[in-house]
Every structure is written in structure tokens, then in C-alpha cells.
Motif scaffolding. Structure first.
Motif, PDB file in Angstrom:
ATOM      1  N   ALA A 146      37.195  32.406  32.877  1.00  0.00           N
ATOM      2  CA  ALA A 146      36.226  32.065  34.102  1.00  0.00           C
ATOM      3  C   ALA A 146      35.280  33.220  34.321  1.00  0.00           C
ATOM      4  CB  ALA A 146      37.318  31.764  35.258  1.00  0.00           C
ATOM      5  N   GLY A 147      35.885  34.612  34.425  1.00  0.00           N
ATOM      6  CA  GLY A 147      34.982  35.466  34.578  1.00  0.00           C
ATOM      7  C   GLY A 147      33.974  35.602  33.457  1.00  0.00           C
ATOM      8  N   ASN A 156      29.388  30.875  39.456  1.00  0.00           N
ATOM      9  CA  ASN A 156      30.677  31.087  39.759  1.00  0.00           C
ATOM     10  C   ASN A 156      31.595  30.053  39.064  1.00  0.00           C
ATOM     11  OD1 ASN A 156      32.951  31.581  41.048  1.00  0.00           O
ATOM     12  ND2 ASN A 156      32.443  31.566  43.010  1.00  0.00           N
ATOM     13  N   MET A 157      32.317  30.663  38.029  1.00  0.00           N
ATOM     14  CA  MET A 157      33.353  29.760  37.612  1.00  0.00           C
ATOM     15  C   MET A 157      34.679  29.576  37.870  1.00  0.00           C
ATOM     16  SD  MET A 157      31.133  28.060  35.600  1.00  0.00           S
ATOM     17  CE  MET A 157      32.019  26.930  34.865  1.00  0.00           C
ATOM     18  N   PHE A 158      35.022  30.377  38.966  1.00  0.00           N
ATOM     19  CA  PHE A 158      36.216  30.553  39.692  1.00  0.00           C
ATOM     20  C   PHE A 158      36.212  29.458  40.828  1.00  0.00           C
ATOM     21  CE2 PHE A 158      35.977  34.677  37.943  1.00  0.00           C
ATOM     22  CZ  PHE A 158      37.432  34.922  37.501  1.00  0.00           C
ATOM     23  N   SER A 187      38.030  37.949  42.859  1.00  0.00           N
ATOM     24  CA  SER A 187      38.707  36.801  41.972  1.00  0.00           C
ATOM     25  C   SER A 187      39.105  37.258  40.661  1.00  0.00           C
ATOM     26  CB  SER A 187      37.974  35.511  41.856  1.00  0.00           C
ATOM     27  OG  SER A 187      37.815  34.879  43.181  1.00  0.00           O
ATOM     28  N   TRP A 188      38.143  37.975  39.884  1.00  0.00           N
ATOM     29  CA  TRP A 188      38.625  38.421  38.576  1.00  0.00           C
ATOM     30  C   TRP A 188      39.361  39.830  38.631  1.00  0.00           C
ATOM     31  CZ3 TRP A 188      34.685  39.259  34.015  1.00  0.00           C
ATOM     32  CH2 TRP A 188      35.381  39.246  32.828  1.00  0.00           C
ATOM     33  N   SER A 189      38.988  40.444  39.407  1.00  0.00           N
ATOM     34  CA  SER A 189      39.789  41.841  39.511  1.00  0.00           C
ATOM     35  C   SER A 189      41.338  41.487  39.854  1.00  0.00           C
ATOM     36  CB  SER A 189      39.283  42.758  40.828  1.00  0.00           C
ATOM     37  OG  SER A 189      37.864  42.873  40.390  1.00  0.00           O
ATOM     38  N   MET A 190      41.675  40.901  40.735  1.00  0.00           N
ATOM     39  CA  MET A 190      43.017  40.686  41.264  1.00  0.00           C
ATOM     40  C   MET A 190      43.791  39.529  40.139  1.00  0.00           C
ATOM     41  SD  MET A 190      43.117  38.220  44.546  1.00  0.00           S
ATOM     42  CE  MET A 190      42.419  36.502  44.364  1.00  0.00           C
TER      43      MET A 190
END
Length: 268
Positions: A146-147, A156-158, A187-190
Motif C-alpha cells: 500500500a505504501g 492514499n492507498m491505505f 499508517s506505513w510507519s506503524m
């Protein structure tokens, strides 16, 4: 003690804040805490929050001065005391009374997923439907894919998190370098290297209107995407950067057309 918290940041949101709170009040999930951070509003926001104190399990944080968006959002993250949470912008609302219950179920059924997302309903100021964004993906999807797809498409693919495990959030916070991409970056970091859950229903109503913060940030999208790609280890190169610029230009035109469509719907 409540096990789920809805965080609502607001700045001069008197016009629409009540709708966001009403959508939380109507949820079928019990034991929901609401924390609203008032970013030094100068309108009737404080009075509206006072009127809601006895209607929901509400805590109000009043900022002494207006904070930058990442700092303001991080102040809310620091206030979480429950196992799960979501951040709901004051001009958006939960589009289904079962939204939080479905988020809770998805997190229970997918114990390794840091967060759960959903399809989105796009509405105008009067809550009239404009479009539905369906992600058409499996119940579990890769955060890394997604990122990378977010960078490739400049979309934004999240989506918007419907529910997040506080344990997965940990020490991660909104990066002050990002404003346009602040949600995507967190979203991507976590969730790096992990799968996220998805509920294929439009459970969050994302409001499109002239005053949306996103519109004012379009001008810095390219520089943020370059920093975002670098942070997350996605090489671009000269050709990749050129393609990124072209996609951002195209996206800006699409957003302008969608904004025009939204204004036409309001006039009907």
C-alpha cells in the motif's frame, strides 16, 4: 474503563463538529471514549463541546494556542488510555452505527493486524453523497504494498484508519515534516512489514468542501512525496521523479474537477 477511544481534533469547527459527535453517540459499540482537542478555536466550538458533555463519555483538551497539524494530532495520541482508537476529523463522521463494532470485530479476528481500514463515502457539506471509494482488496492487505502503491499513484492507498491498536502505535507519531501525507506516513510507519485489515463497507464519511485542509496543502505534495519515498526507502531516480511530478499535476486537476462537481451538487 472504555476500550475504544475516538480522537477528534478541531479548529473552529462549530458548523460540523456536532455531526461527528452524533455519529459517535449512535454507535452500537459500547464503552467508547471521546477525546476532543480544541486547537484554540475562536468560534462556538467550546459551547458545542460543553453541550455534549453529558451525551457521550467526553474529555475536552483546550490548547492555549493554535498548534501545527502534526503537533496537534500528536497531543491527541499522547492522551490515549484505551487498547484501541481511531482519529476522526471534526468535519467527517462515522457513516454507519456499526462502524466501530465492525472495527472491533476485525481487530479481534486479525490479532496480528496493527489496524483496520474500510471503504469511504465522499459527501458534501450537506451530507449529500458524491462518490464511494471502494478499495477492492482482500480482508488482509500488505502495508508495504500500500505504501509503495501510494507513491506510484500519488493516492492514499491505505485509506482512513477505522481502528488502531494502541500497542502497535507505540512510540510512532505524526512526522512534523509531513502535512499533506501525515496520515499515510503514520499508517506505513506503524505497520511496516505487516498486514492490515480491511472492512469492505463505506463506514467513514469523508467530507469534501472548500475549507478542507487538504486543498491548501496540494502545493507542497511533490516535496512531501519525495521526502516520504526517501524515508521509507523507495528509490525514484530522475525518471521516477518526473513521473511523480506528472502524476501530482494530474491529481491536482482531478481534485479541482471533483471540487467543481461537489459545488454543482450543492447548488441543486
Amino acid at each position: 474503563m472504555a476500550q475504544f477511544t475516538v480522537l477528534i481534533p478541531v479548529l473552529n469547527g462549530a458548523e460540523l463538529l456536532g455531526e461527528a459527535l452524533a455519529s459517535v453517540e449512535s454507535q452500537t459499540l459500547t464503552d467508547v471514549r471521546v477525546i476532543v482537542s480544541d486547537n484554540a478555536s475562536t468560534d462556538a466550538t467550546p459551547e458545542i463541546l460543553e453541550a455534549w458533555r453529558d451525551r457521550v463519555n467526553l474529555r475536552v483538551i483546550r490548547q492555549e494556542k493554535t498548534l501545527p497539524i502534526p503537533t496537534h494530532f500528536n497531543a491527541l495520541l499522547d492522551a490515549i488510555e484505551t487498547e484501541r482508537y481511531m482519529l476522526l476529523c471534526h468535519d467527517d463522521y462515522l457513516a454507519d452505527p456499526d462502524a466501530l463494532r465492525l472495527a472491533d470485530i476485525a481487530l479481534d479476528e486479525n490479532p496480528d493486524a496493527p489496524a483496520v481500514y474500510c471503504d469511504l463515502a465522499y459527501v458534501n457539506t450537506q451530507r449529500r453523497p458524491l462518490a464511494t471509494r471502494r478499495f477492492d482488496r482482500a480482508a488482509l492487505f500488505s502495508a508495504d504494498e500500500a505504501g509503495r502503491e501510494t507513491i506510484r499513484t500519488t493516492r492514499n492507498m491505505f485509506g482512513i484508519p477505522l481502528g488502531v491498536r494502541t500497542a502497535a502505535l507505540g512510540a510512532h507519531r505524526y512526522d512534523p515534516r509531513f502535512h499533506y501525507l501525515t496520515d499515510v506516513d503514520l499508517s506505513w510507519s506503524m505497520a511496516k512489514g505487516r498486514n492490515l485489515a480491511h472492512v469492505p463497507q463505506p463506514l467513514i464519511a469523508n467530507r469534501y468542501r472548500a475549507g478542507n485542509t487538504t486543498w491548501s496543502l496540494l502545493g507542497q505534495a511533490r516535496s512531501e512525496y519525495l521526502a516520504f519515498a526517501k524515508k521509507h526507502g523507495v528509490p525514484l531516480g530522475p525518471l521516477g521523479k518526473a513521473r511523480l511530478s506528472a502524476r501530482i499535476w494530474t491529481l491536482n486537476q482531478q481534485k479541482k474537477l471533483f471540487g467543481l462537481y461537489g459545488r454543482m451538487v450543492e447548488r441543486r
